[in-house]
Design an enzyme around this catalytic site. Structure first.
Site, PDB file in Angstrom:
ATOM      1  N   SER A 116       0.874  -1.183   0.000  1.00 47.47           N
ATOM      2  CA  SER A 116       0.000   0.000   0.000  1.00 47.47           C
ATOM      3  C   SER A 116       0.902   1.220   0.000  1.00 47.47           C
ATOM      4  O   SER A 116       2.074   1.136   0.407  1.00 47.47           O
ATOM      5  CB  SER A 116      -0.842  -0.005   1.282  1.00 47.47           C
ATOM      6  OG  SER A 116      -1.378   1.271   1.526  1.00 47.47           O
TER       7      SER A 116
ATOM      8  N   TYR B   5      -2.442  -1.068  10.453  1.00 49.49           N
ATOM      9  CA  TYR B   5      -2.337  -1.248   8.991  1.00 49.49           C
ATOM     10  C   TYR B   5      -0.988  -0.733   8.499  1.00 49.49           C
ATOM     11  O   TYR B   5      -0.298  -1.402   7.724  1.00 49.49           O
ATOM     12  CB  TYR B   5      -3.492  -0.487   8.327  1.00 49.49           C
ATOM     13  CG  TYR B   5      -3.603  -0.682   6.831  1.00 49.49           C
ATOM     14  CD1 TYR B   5      -4.116  -1.867   6.308  1.00 49.49           C
ATOM     15  CD2 TYR B   5      -3.232   0.323   5.939  1.00 49.49           C
ATOM     16  CE1 TYR B   5      -4.248  -2.049   4.931  1.00 49.49           C
ATOM     17  CE2 TYR B   5      -3.358   0.148   4.562  1.00 49.49           C
ATOM     18  CZ  TYR B   5      -3.867  -1.042   4.070  1.00 49.49           C
ATOM     19  OH  TYR B   5      -3.992  -1.213   2.708  1.00 49.49           O
TER      20      TYR B   5
HETATM   21  P1  NAI Z   1     -11.150  -6.119  -0.674  1.00 51.65           P
HETATM   22  O1  NAI Z   1     -11.586  -6.067   0.728  1.00 51.65           O
HETATM   23  O2  NAI Z   1     -12.093  -5.704  -1.751  1.00 51.65           O
HETATM   24  O3  NAI Z   1     -10.620  -7.579  -1.054  1.00 51.65           O
HETATM   25  C1  NAI Z   1      -9.754  -8.273  -0.200  1.00 51.65           C
HETATM   26  C2  NAI Z   1     -10.053  -9.741  -0.325  1.00 51.65           C
HETATM   27  O4  NAI Z   1      -9.200 -10.447   0.569  1.00 51.65           O
HETATM   28  C3  NAI Z   1     -11.488 -10.067   0.068  1.00 51.65           C
HETATM   29  O5  NAI Z   1     -12.039 -10.956  -0.866  1.00 51.65           O
HETATM   30  C4  NAI Z   1     -11.328 -10.717   1.439  1.00 51.65           C
HETATM   31  O6  NAI Z   1     -12.343 -11.647   1.724  1.00 51.65           O
HETATM   32  C5  NAI Z   1      -9.971 -11.383   1.287  1.00 51.65           C
HETATM   33  N1  NAI Z   1      -9.374 -11.659   2.588  1.00 51.65           N
HETATM   34  C6  NAI Z   1      -9.260 -10.808   3.640  1.00 51.65           C
HETATM   35  N2  NAI Z   1      -8.712 -11.445   4.687  1.00 51.65           N
HETATM   36  C7  NAI Z   1      -8.470 -12.717   4.275  1.00 51.65           C
HETATM   37  C8  NAI Z   1      -7.917 -13.850   4.918  1.00 51.65           C
HETATM   38  N3  NAI Z   1      -7.511 -13.805   6.189  1.00 51.65           N
HETATM   39  N4  NAI Z   1      -7.806 -14.994   4.215  1.00 51.65           N
HETATM   40  C9  NAI Z   1      -8.212 -15.063   2.922  1.00 51.65           C
HETATM   41  N5  NAI Z   1      -8.759 -14.010   2.266  1.00 51.65           N
HETATM   42  C10 NAI Z   1      -8.887 -12.859   2.947  1.00 51.65           C
HETATM   43  O7  NAI Z   1      -9.809  -5.268  -0.751  1.00 51.65           O
HETATM   44  P2  NAI Z   1      -8.969  -4.695  -1.980  1.00 51.65           P
HETATM   45  O8  NAI Z   1      -9.190  -3.254  -2.028  1.00 51.65           O
HETATM   46  O9  NAI Z   1      -9.163  -5.504  -3.193  1.00 51.65           O
HETATM   47  O10 NAI Z   1      -7.511  -4.903  -1.358  1.00 51.65           O
HETATM   48  C11 NAI Z   1      -6.629  -5.915  -1.754  1.00 51.65           C
HETATM   49  C12 NAI Z   1      -5.265  -5.583  -1.208  1.00 51.65           C
HETATM   50  O11 NAI Z   1      -4.864  -4.299  -1.677  1.00 51.65           O
HETATM   51  C13 NAI Z   1      -5.174  -5.525   0.317  1.00 51.65           C
HETATM   52  O12 NAI Z   1      -3.948  -6.095   0.738  1.00 51.65           O
HETATM   53  C14 NAI Z   1      -5.189  -4.047   0.609  1.00 51.65           C
HETATM   54  O13 NAI Z   1      -4.526  -3.716   1.809  1.00 51.65           O
HETATM   55  C15 NAI Z   1      -4.438  -3.503  -0.590  1.00 51.65           C
HETATM   56  N6  NAI Z   1      -4.715  -2.110  -0.855  1.00 51.65           N
HETATM   57  C16 NAI Z   1      -5.952  -1.686  -1.284  1.00 51.65           C
HETATM   58  C17 NAI Z   1      -6.177  -0.343  -1.509  1.00 51.65           C
HETATM   59  C18 NAI Z   1      -7.481   0.179  -1.987  1.00 51.65           C
HETATM   60  O14 NAI Z   1      -7.644   1.411  -2.042  1.00 51.65           O
HETATM   61  N7  NAI Z   1      -8.447  -0.638  -2.366  1.00 51.65           N
HETATM   62  C19 NAI Z   1      -5.123   0.654  -1.292  1.00 51.65           C
HETATM   63  C20 NAI Z   1      -3.874   0.103  -0.836  1.00 51.65           C
HETATM   64  C21 NAI Z   1      -3.695  -1.221  -0.634  1.00 51.65           C
END
Ligand code: NAI
Length: 256
Positions: free
Chosen positions: A144, A157
């Site tokens: 991130s 985080y």
């Molecule tokens: P999201 O919440 O839409 O998707 C994350 C996915 O990971 C979900 O399907 C969730 O069920 C799964 N997940 C969470 N904990 C889990 C676990 N313990 N075991 C298995 N699956 C698990 O989030 P998004 O936005 O797609 O984020 C993905 C990555 O990108 C994360 O690491 C987040 O920190 C990072 N990120 C996202 C940003 C954003 O603005 N959307 C910005 C910076 C980083």
């Protein structure tokens, strides 16, 4: 020739958001995908259907990556799924918004175990496999902008993503002799379910956009394109880096 023809890729947290976009992008370039989430549901089935329609294979392995035992089983299950594993994308991540003084040990563990501990032991399982089989490997970690810049009220985080920064810098050196590359992708604000509240709250959204020179949120597909680059041979000489996908957020300057 597609960049991932004959390659098998594991992507954690790939039922939705950035992880799902990575799965679709890499499958469109020839990869077979092992999808993951805490549980299998219609979102996972939807991604499988889209990948199958592209002529690639996809399997879903349910596992909670915050538990090292589960993440090791996930990596080994992914190796078994298609007989080999070429790339690991550690995408699953969670965040919690609290004043620092209110963060409980439970919340700290929830964030750190998912975003850092699970990633650490997932990479370790993948590296043991590559090493034992004398195979090259590629790791991409979803970090991130907050591996670099502060985010008040998200201390756990930031600690987790800051940890990912140094984990990647450190492992690049340790894994290079094994022919394993490792890099981070650092998204800024991307339009995914994790940002639902932000997208539905105009004052909050305007405040965020003020700090983004490109004046818009990123798309999951724009992050996936950089992940695919780093996981491909096009990035064959790239290791130990972080690629920011943030519309200019991290190093912006607001003219008065
Ligand atoms: P999201 O919440 O839409 O998707 C994350 C996915 O990971 C979900 O399907 C969730 O069920 C799964 N997940 C969470 N904990 C889990 C676990 N313990 N075991 C298995 N699956 C698990 O989030 P998004 O936005 O797609 O984020 C993905 C990555 O990108 C994360 O690491 C987040 O920190 C990072 N990120 C996202 C940003 C954003 O603005 N959307 C910005 C910076 C980083």
């Amino acid at each position: 020739m597609k960049r991932f023809e004959g390659k098998n890729v594991l992507i954690s947290g790939s039922s939705q958001g950035i992880g799902a976009a990575c799965a679709l992008r890499m499958a469109s370039e020839g990869a077979n995908i092992i999808l993951n989430g805490r549980k299998f549901d219609e979102r996972g089935q939807g991604i499988i259907d889209q990948i199958t329609a592209m002529g690639q294979q996809a399997k879903f392995i349910a596992a909670d990556v915050s538990d090292p035992k589960n993440v090791i089983d996930l990596v080994n299950g992914a190796i078994a799924a298609f007989g080999s594993l070429d790339a690991l994308v550690n995408n699953a991540g969670v965040e919690r918004n609290h004043d620092f003084w209110d963060v409980t040990e439970e919340e700290y563990d929830f964030v750190l175990n998912t975003n850092l501990k699970g990633v650490f032991f997932g990479i370790q399982a993948f590296v043991k496999y590559c090493k034992a089989n004398n195979r090259p490997g590629v790791v991409v970690n979803m970090s991130s902008v907050h591996e670099e810049i502060i985010f008040p009220h998200f201390a756990a985080y930031c600690a987790s993503k800051g940890g990912l920064k140094m984990l990647t810098r450190n492992l690049a050196t340790e894994l290079a002799p094994l022919n394993i590359r490792i890099n981070n992708v650092a998204p800024g604000a991307v339009a995914t379910p994790i940002n639902q509240h932000l997208m539905e709250t105009p004052e909050l959204l305007n405040h965020v956009l003020k700090n983004i020179p490109m004046k818009r949120l990123g798309k999951p597909e724009e992050v996936a394109a950089v992940v695919a680059f780093l996981a491909s041979e096009d990035a064959g000489y790239v290791t130990g880096s972080t690629y920011f996908v943030d519309g200019g957020l991290t190093y912006h300057y607001e003219e008065q």
